[in-house]
Each structure stands twice: as structure tokens, then as C-alpha cells.
Write a protein that holds these residues in place. Structure first.
Motif, mmCIF file in Angstrom:
data_model
loop_
_atom_site.group_PDB
_atom_site.id
_atom_site.type_symbol
_atom_site.label_atom_id
_atom_site.label_comp_id
_atom_site.label_asym_id
_atom_site.label_seq_id
_atom_site.Cartn_x
_atom_site.Cartn_y
_atom_site.Cartn_z
ATOM 1 N N LEU A 1 0.860 -1.174 0.000
ATOM 2 C CA LEU A 1 0.000 0.000 0.000
ATOM 3 C C LEU A 1 0.898 1.226 0.000
ATOM 4 N N LYS A 2 0.385 2.334 -0.513
ATOM 5 C CA LYS A 2 1.196 3.545 -0.611
ATOM 6 C C LYS A 2 0.316 4.756 -0.347
ATOM 7 N N VAL A 3 0.831 5.703 0.433
ATOM 8 C CA VAL A 3 0.069 6.902 0.743
ATOM 9 C C VAL A 3 1.032 8.046 1.054
ATOM 10 N N GLY A 4 0.607 9.274 0.778
ATOM 11 C CA GLY A 4 1.383 10.444 1.178
ATOM 12 C C GLY A 4 2.261 11.020 0.084
ATOM 13 N N HIS A 5 3.084 11.980 0.498
ATOM 14 C CA HIS A 5 4.017 12.615 -0.438
ATOM 15 C C HIS A 5 5.246 13.068 0.329
ATOM 16 N N GLY A 6 6.366 13.153 -0.389
ATOM 17 C CA GLY A 6 7.631 13.510 0.238
ATOM 18 C C GLY A 6 8.601 12.344 0.162
ATOM 19 N N PRO A 7 9.696 12.397 0.913
ATOM 20 C CA PRO A 7 10.680 11.315 0.901
ATOM 21 C C PRO A 7 10.041 9.978 1.264
ATOM 22 N N ALA A 8 10.520 8.913 0.657
ATOM 23 C CA ALA A 8 9.925 7.593 0.856
ATOM 24 C C ALA A 8 10.315 6.990 2.203
ATOM 25 N N VAL A 9 9.339 6.353 2.833
ATOM 26 C CA VAL A 9 9.514 5.629 4.098
ATOM 27 C C VAL A 9 8.856 4.263 3.939
ATOM 28 N N ILE A 10 9.503 3.217 4.410
ATOM 29 C CA ILE A 10 8.937 1.871 4.369
ATOM 30 C C ILE A 10 8.637 1.420 5.790
#
Length: 300
Positions: free
Chosen positions: A27-36
Motif C-alpha cells: 500500500l502507498k500513501v502520502g508525499h515527500g521522501p519515501a519511508v517503508i
């Protein structure tokens, strides 16, 4: 910044292919630098949607389903930490992420990946499931669990792991196993009746417990190896968390070259996770407090 005052942001789905060709969905949400965000045992990608929403104003958050769950492919017989690292590496490559959070078994993967993969610049861990002394006290249950699952006795296997990992509440310790199995089966059946076809239920998650136990055994006594970690590490835990995991945080704090420690009064092992049948003490305000520390750490 926080999203708790706003409507939840829409999550999208995607996938990557791991080294052995297995699909790892997320799943993916948000904006800006990537965080896992790496979930723990008896969890899936959807176990940290509240945490993801809290971070989404500042980061693009990826929530992978670890193998055997939801959007991802199955475990293979030789599954171990190498496989988990390959799965994470594929997502790091696709997302460009330099920041990883992991809880419990996910925390073990995150810290070992930080040791092996230079791409990880920051790793935040909540009660990583590490054994400091190399003993088998918390992994001896694996054989019995495997046998019970093989004969289809899911409830018995779950109870075996609960006792083996010291997850049982005090009242459970005086109850006969047969009664506990009956109650567990009743709870699973009730959940199954209400579940949609794609819901990740306790019954579906049960087989994955074995593979997290394998990770626990494989990394047992490996604390000294983390002297090689070059990433900055945030070590988090709760005063009501799993007591047998606290020594690992102490040892990591003394071993890691770059780390800081946060202990939350009154928080338990599920503090970072959404409320669920397996995390009934979960609360949005607790998740928000954990998110505050993670956000500050990742932003630095």
C-alpha cells in the motif's frame, strides 16, 4: 504535521518483484521522501494504516505485505532473513527509500537490512524481536507449532506460539489448553463469518508465525554484528511491552555506533499498530505518539 484532524488519505497499491521472482505487494500513501513500514507477527500491511496516515503529510509511506500475506506471494521452504532482506531491497530500489521502520519481527529485518544495505540511512525500531544470549527459550516452540499446523490444528498452534513467545496474559496460564483452543477457535470462526474475501484474518495469518520464529532463531545472539551498522537508529519500546525483548534494546544501545533510545511509559508491544483482534489495546492516540517520534527522527 499530522493528519488526524483530516479525512484519511486514499491509499494506492503496487508491487515489486523480489530476487527469487516472488511478488511483494504494498500500500502507498502520502508525499515527500519515501519511508517503508515493516509490520510484525500476526500483522499485515493494513496493520499500520494509522501510523501511515500520521506520517503521510511529510513522507511517501510504503506498507508492504511481508510474504504469506495479502498482496504478496507465499513463503518458500528455505525462507529466512536473506529472503526478507531481498524483499526489502527490491522495495528500496523501486521507491528510493532511505528510511525504514520495523516493529517486532519487522524490526529484526530493518536492523539487519541496515547492516547489509547502504541505501538505508535511518532505521526506526519498535521492540525488535532479538534474543541477546543465543538461547532457545523463545524458539523451542517451533517444532510443536509446525506439527500442529501440519495436522490442521490452527488454534493449538497459535496457543503454542503464544506460550513460547510469552504473549499469554496471566489468566491464560492457569487455563487448560483445551479450553484455550476452544475459545481461540470460536474467536477465529466469528471473525471468518464477518470477513470479506480479501480480509486478512487470524486464521490466514497463523501460518506466518512460524517464519517469524525462524527469524528469531536465526538472529539469536547476533547483537555484536550490529556494530557494523552505519545508519542512524531510533530504538523504541514500551514499559508494558514484552519484557524479554528489553535486554535487546539495552544491548543495541550499547552496540550501535549511532542510536538514540525512547521508552514510552504505559505503552505495550502493539503501540505502533492499528487496533485489531490481535491488538485489542491499540489506540489512535498511542499510534500518534509513536508517529511523533518517528517523524522527528526521519526528518532530521
Amino acid at each position: 504535521m499530522t493528519n488526524t484532524a483530516n479525512a484519511p488519505l486514499t491509499m494506492t497499491t503496487g508491487s515489486v518483484e523480489s530476487r527469487d521472482g516472488t511478488r511483494i505487494g504494498y500500500l502507498k500513501v502520502g508525499h515527500g521522501p519515501a519511508v517503508i513500514l515493516l509490520h510484525g507477527s500476526m500483522e499485515s500491511a493494513r496493520s499500520h494504516t494509522l501510523l501511515a496516515q500520521e506520517l503521510a503529510a511529510d513522507f511517501t509511506v510504503y506498507l508492504p505485505d511481508r510474504r504469506g500475506r495479502g498482496l504478496s506471494g507465499p513463503h518458500r521452504p528455505d525462507h529466512g532473513i536473506d529472503t526478507e532482506i531481498d524483499d526489502l531491497a527490491a522495495l528500496l530500489d523501486a521507491s528510493g527509500a532511505e528510511r525504514v521502520f520495523g516493529v517486532s519481527a519487522g524490526g529484526v529485518i530493518a536492523i539487519e537490512a541496515a547492516r547489509r544495505l547502504p541505501a538505508i540511512r535511518k532505521a526506526a525500531l519498535y521492540e525488535p524481536a532479538l534474543i541477546t544470549d543465543g538461547g532457545t527459550r523463545h524458539t523451542a516452540w517451533l517444532s510443536r507449532f509446525e506439527q500442529e499446523m501440519a495436522r490442521g490444528d490452527v488454534a493449538a498452534a497459535m496457543i503454542t506460539s503464544m506460550y513460547g513467545l510469552e504473549l499469554a496474559p496471566p489468566v491464560f496460564r492457569i487455563m487448560p489448553r483445551g479450553l484455550l483452543a476452544a475459545l481461540t477457535t470460536k474467536l477465529m470462526n466469528a471473525e471468518d463469518r464477518k470477513a470479506a474475501p480479501d480480509d486478512i484474518t487470524m486464521r490466514k495469518l497463523a501460518p506466518t508465525i512460524y517464519y517469524d520464529g525462524v527469524l528469531l532463531a536465526e538472529l539469536s545472539g547476533a547483537i555484536d554484528s550490529f556494530r557494523d551498522v552505519k545508519a542512524d537508529v531510533l530504538l523504541m519500546g514500551g514499559s508494558k511491552g514484552l519484557g524479554w525483548l528489553a535486554p535487546a534494546r539495552d544491548a543495541l544501545a550499547a552496540t550501535l555506533p549511532h542510536s538514540r533510545r525512547v521508552e514510552f511509559p504505559g505503552f505495550d508491544h502493539g503501540a505502533s499498530s492499528d487496533p485489531s483482534n490481535t491488538n485489542q489495546s491499540g489506540k489512535p492516540e498511542i499510534v500518534a505518539r509513536v508517529a511523533q517520534e518517528i517523524r522527528s527522527f526521519f526528518a532530521g
